[in-house]
Design a protein around this motif. Sequence first.
Motif, PDB file in Angstrom:
ATOM      1  N   SER A 102      22.243  13.815   0.217  1.00 59.09           N
ATOM      2  CA  SER A 102      22.328  12.872   1.321  1.00 59.09           C
ATOM      3  C   SER A 102      22.836  11.521   0.822  1.00 59.09           C
ATOM      4  N   ASP A 103      23.510  10.791   1.709  1.00 54.02           N
ATOM      5  CA  ASP A 103      23.927   9.426   1.385  1.00 54.02           C
ATOM      6  C   ASP A 103      22.724   8.478   1.361  1.00 54.02           C
ATOM      7  N   LYS A 104      21.654   8.881   2.029  1.00 48.53           N
ATOM      8  CA  LYS A 104      20.451   8.050   2.122  1.00 48.53           C
ATOM      9  C   LYS A 104      19.576   8.291   0.896  1.00 48.53           C
TER      10      LYS A 104
ATOM     11  N   GLU B 258      13.974   6.673   1.167  1.00 48.58           N
ATOM     12  CA  GLU B 258      14.202   6.368   2.583  1.00 48.58           C
ATOM     13  C   GLU B 258      14.108   7.635   3.437  1.00 48.58           C
ATOM     14  N   GLN B 259      14.599   8.762   2.920  1.00 53.02           N
ATOM     15  CA  GLN B 259      14.468  10.027   3.646  1.00 53.02           C
ATOM     16  C   GLN B 259      12.993  10.338   3.883  1.00 53.02           C
TER      17      GLN B 259
ATOM     18  N   ASP C 243      11.378   7.730   6.312  1.00 55.18           N
ATOM     19  CA  ASP C 243      11.813   7.946   7.695  1.00 55.18           C
ATOM     20  C   ASP C 243      11.143   9.169   8.313  1.00 55.18           C
TER      21      ASP C 243
END
Length: 126
Positions: free
Chosen positions: A9-11, A15-16, A19
């Motif tokens: 993921s770009d995240k 943060e994943q 979130d």
Amino acid sequence: MNLNVSLYSDKPIYEQLKDQLKKAIIKGELEKHYKLPSVRVLSKELQIGIVTVKRAYDDLVNEGFVFSQSARGYFVSEIDLDKVQDMYLSRINDLLDEVVRLKDDANIDFQVLEGILKQKGDGQNE
């Protein structure tokens, strides 16, 4: 609790994780005072670093979604759902201001934006 993180993921992973936990709290899937898995246990389960889990938990503490008790762990806070929704609506409004500005700059018809929003909304409800 079903948490998934992707290395592709770009995240960032923290943060994943943050979130997903925040979303579960807002939706009521994690009730107030629910004890979250320890940093070490979650780190092992997800095969990610302890520092990564700790950062996600600490961010959730700073945002008021989680509280910690020394030597006991992390627990879900009681949240004011109306306040949280107002915060999200404010952010959505700010983002929509930018979308409208871009639409106007590019002379794009409003119906095109409406179609995109409907398409995005339909994709979220799967």
